[in-house]
Write a protein that holds these residues in place. Structure first.
Motif, PDB file in Angstrom:
ATOM      1  N   THR A 195     -14.369  -8.574  -5.657  1.00 14.26           N
ATOM      2  CA  THR A 195     -13.497  -7.420  -5.523  1.00 14.26           C
ATOM      3  C   THR A 195     -14.340  -6.163  -5.585  1.00 14.26           C
ATOM      4  OG1 THR A 195     -11.756  -8.644  -6.665  1.00 14.26           O
ATOM      5  CG2 THR A 195     -11.485  -6.261  -6.514  1.00 14.26           C
ATOM      6  N   PHE A 196     -14.095  -5.237  -4.673  1.00 15.41           N
ATOM      7  CA  PHE A 196     -14.841  -3.982  -4.679  1.00 15.41           C
ATOM      8  C   PHE A 196     -14.002  -2.887  -4.043  1.00 15.41           C
ATOM      9  CE2 PHE A 196     -15.826  -6.245  -0.829  1.00 15.41           C
ATOM     10  CZ  PHE A 196     -15.762  -5.279   0.168  1.00 15.41           C
ATOM     11  N   GLU A 221     -12.265  -0.772   8.057  1.00 10.74           N
ATOM     12  CA  GLU A 221     -12.358  -1.524   9.309  1.00 10.74           C
ATOM     13  C   GLU A 221     -13.735  -2.153   9.490  1.00 10.74           C
ATOM     14  OE1 GLU A 221     -10.826   0.157  12.917  1.00 10.74           O
ATOM     15  OE2 GLU A 221      -9.315   1.301  11.800  1.00 10.74           O
ATOM     16  N   ARG A 222     -14.783  -1.405   9.178  1.00  7.38           N
ATOM     17  CA  ARG A 222     -16.142  -1.935   9.321  1.00  7.38           C
ATOM     18  C   ARG A 222     -16.381  -3.081   8.344  1.00  7.38           C
ATOM     19  NH1 ARG A 222     -20.609  -0.594   6.613  1.00  7.38           N
ATOM     20  NH2 ARG A 222     -19.710   1.368   5.886  1.00  7.38           N
ATOM     21  N   VAL A 223     -15.961  -2.898   7.106  1.00  6.67           N
ATOM     22  CA  VAL A 223     -16.123  -3.949   6.099  1.00  6.67           C
ATOM     23  C   VAL A 223     -15.338  -5.188   6.503  1.00  6.67           C
ATOM     24  CG1 VAL A 223     -15.587  -4.581   3.706  1.00  6.67           C
ATOM     25  CG2 VAL A 223     -16.626  -2.370   4.202  1.00  6.67           C
ATOM     26  N   GLY A 224     -14.117  -4.980   6.997  1.00  3.83           N
ATOM     27  CA  GLY A 224     -13.301  -6.109   7.438  1.00  3.83           C
ATOM     28  C   GLY A 224     -13.959  -6.877   8.565  1.00  3.83           C
ATOM     29  N   ALA A 225     -14.562  -6.164   9.513  1.00  4.29           N
ATOM     30  CA  ALA A 225     -15.228  -6.828  10.637  1.00  4.29           C
ATOM     31  C   ALA A 225     -16.438  -7.627  10.167  1.00  4.29           C
ATOM     32  CB  ALA A 225     -15.660  -5.781  11.671  1.00  4.29           C
ATOM     33  N   GLU A 226     -17.161  -7.101   9.192  1.00  6.43           N
ATOM     34  CA  GLU A 226     -18.368  -7.773   8.716  1.00  6.43           C
ATOM     35  C   GLU A 226     -18.077  -8.934   7.768  1.00  6.43           C
ATOM     36  OE1 GLU A 226     -21.382  -5.087   7.260  1.00  6.43           O
ATOM     37  OE2 GLU A 226     -21.011  -3.683   8.898  1.00  6.43           O
ATOM     38  N   LEU A 227     -17.030  -8.827   6.965  1.00  6.03           N
ATOM     39  CA  LEU A 227     -16.770  -9.843   5.939  1.00  6.03           C
ATOM     40  C   LEU A 227     -15.611 -10.770   6.265  1.00  6.03           C
ATOM     41  CD1 LEU A 227     -17.187  -7.710   2.689  1.00  6.03           C
ATOM     42  CD2 LEU A 227     -18.871  -9.152   3.831  1.00  6.03           C
ATOM     43  N   GLY A 228     -14.785 -10.416   7.228  1.00  8.49           N
ATOM     44  CA  GLY A 228     -13.587 -11.194   7.539  1.00  8.49           C
ATOM     45  C   GLY A 228     -13.852 -12.648   7.860  1.00  8.49           C
ATOM     46  N   GLY A 229     -14.985 -12.964   8.464  1.00  4.90           N
ATOM     47  CA  GLY A 229     -15.297 -14.343   8.819  1.00  4.90           C
ATOM     48  C   GLY A 229     -15.744 -15.203   7.654  1.00  4.90           C
ATOM     49  N   LEU A 230     -15.961 -14.601   6.497  1.00  2.89           N
ATOM     50  CA  LEU A 230     -16.451 -15.355   5.341  1.00  2.89           C
ATOM     51  C   LEU A 230     -15.344 -16.007   4.533  1.00  2.89           C
ATOM     52  CD1 LEU A 230     -19.180 -12.853   4.081  1.00  2.89           C
ATOM     53  CD2 LEU A 230     -19.496 -14.901   5.489  1.00  2.89           C
ATOM     54  N   GLY A 261      -8.422  -9.442   1.711  1.00  2.66           N
ATOM     55  CA  GLY A 261      -7.222  -8.666   1.413  1.00  2.66           C
ATOM     56  C   GLY A 261      -7.594  -7.219   1.169  1.00  2.66           C
ATOM     57  N   VAL A 262      -6.726  -6.326   1.556  1.00  6.73           N
ATOM     58  CA  VAL A 262      -6.967  -4.895   1.372  1.00  6.73           C
ATOM     59  C   VAL A 262      -5.796  -4.313   0.602  1.00  6.73           C
ATOM     60  CG1 VAL A 262      -7.231  -2.672   2.532  1.00  6.73           C
ATOM     61  CG2 VAL A 262      -8.278  -4.724   3.511  1.00  6.73           C
ATOM     62  N   ARG A 263      -6.103  -3.561  -0.433  1.00  7.37           N
ATOM     63  CA  ARG A 263      -5.073  -2.868  -1.211  1.00  7.37           C
ATOM     64  C   ARG A 263      -5.325  -1.371  -1.046  1.00  7.37           C
ATOM     65  NH1 ARG A 263      -1.850  -3.902  -5.916  1.00  7.37           N
ATOM     66  NH2 ARG A 263      -2.776  -5.958  -6.030  1.00  7.37           N
ATOM     67  N   SER A 264      -4.383  -0.686  -0.432  1.00  6.52           N
ATOM     68  CA  SER A 264      -4.520   0.759  -0.266  1.00  6.52           C
ATOM     69  C   SER A 264      -3.771   1.464  -1.384  1.00  6.52           C
ATOM     70  CB  SER A 264      -3.998   1.188   1.104  1.00  6.52           C
ATOM     71  OG  SER A 264      -2.641   0.839   1.232  1.00  6.52           O
ATOM     72  N   GLY A 265      -3.895   2.779  -1.433  1.00  6.40           N
ATOM     73  CA  GLY A 265      -3.196   3.549  -2.455  1.00  6.40           C
ATOM     74  C   GLY A 265      -3.872   3.503  -3.803  1.00  6.40           C
ATOM     75  N   CYS A 266      -5.184   3.282  -3.801  1.00  3.77           N
ATOM     76  CA  CYS A 266      -5.940   3.223  -5.052  1.00  3.77           C
ATOM     77  C   CYS A 266      -6.908   4.399  -5.129  1.00  3.77           C
ATOM     78  CB  CYS A 266      -6.726   1.920  -5.140  1.00  3.77           C
ATOM     79  SG  CYS A 266      -5.688   0.457  -5.212  1.00  3.77           S
ATOM     80  N   ALA A 267      -7.373   4.686  -6.320  1.00  4.02           N
ATOM     81  CA  ALA A 267      -8.328   5.775  -6.539  1.00  4.02           C
ATOM     82  C   ALA A 267      -9.365   5.321  -7.564  1.00  4.02           C
ATOM     83  CB  ALA A 267      -7.603   7.019  -7.039  1.00  4.02           C
ATOM     84  N   LEU A 268     -10.501   5.966  -7.542  1.00  4.96           N
ATOM     85  CA  LEU A 268     -11.613   5.642  -8.431  1.00  4.96           C
ATOM     86  C   LEU A 268     -11.760   6.736  -9.475  1.00  4.96           C
ATOM     87  CD1 LEU A 268     -13.961   3.577  -8.718  1.00  4.96           C
ATOM     88  CD2 LEU A 268     -15.314   5.112  -7.293  1.00  4.96           C
TER      89      LEU A 268
END
Length: 100
Positions: free
Chosen positions: A11-12, A20-29, A33-40
């Motif tokens: 989780t990161f 989108e870039r992360v999804g394209a690179e890691l989606g095949g592994l 899942g993506v959770r939006s509406g978060c803050a750091l």
């Protein structure tokens, strides 16, 4: 950004532009899942355990957390709607006594 690793997941946090870039690179592994509406929110130079306890005591849900290599820095992912409450809680616990 915090990274949490367990037996079944990694989780990161990343910004909305990178999703989108992360999804394209890691989606095949595996499942992605993506959770939006978060803050750091972060604390530099404090006790990470006390920081997380402070957030929990304020009734805030920490989605993911990471501790820096120095052991005195913590970053936590909270709901975007809870960002101000998280910052205020950490400030009250760690900065108010110092007059900051």
């Amino acid at each position: 950004a915090p990274i949490a690793v367990s037996e079944g997941a990694v989780t990161f946090a990343c910004d909305a532009v990178a999703v989108e870039r992360v999804g394209a690179e890691l989606g095949g592994l595996g499942h992605l899942g993506v959770r939006s509406g978060c803050a750091l929110v972060g604390l530099i130079g404090g006790d990470p355990a006390a920081a997380l306890t402070t957030l929990a005591a304020a009734g805030l849900t920490v989605r993911c957390a990471g501790v820096g290599a120095d052991g005195a820095t913590v970053a936590a992912v909270v709901d975007e709607s809870a960002l101000a409450a998280a910052a205020f809680a950490l400030h009250a616990r760690f900065c108010a006594a110092e007059g900051a």
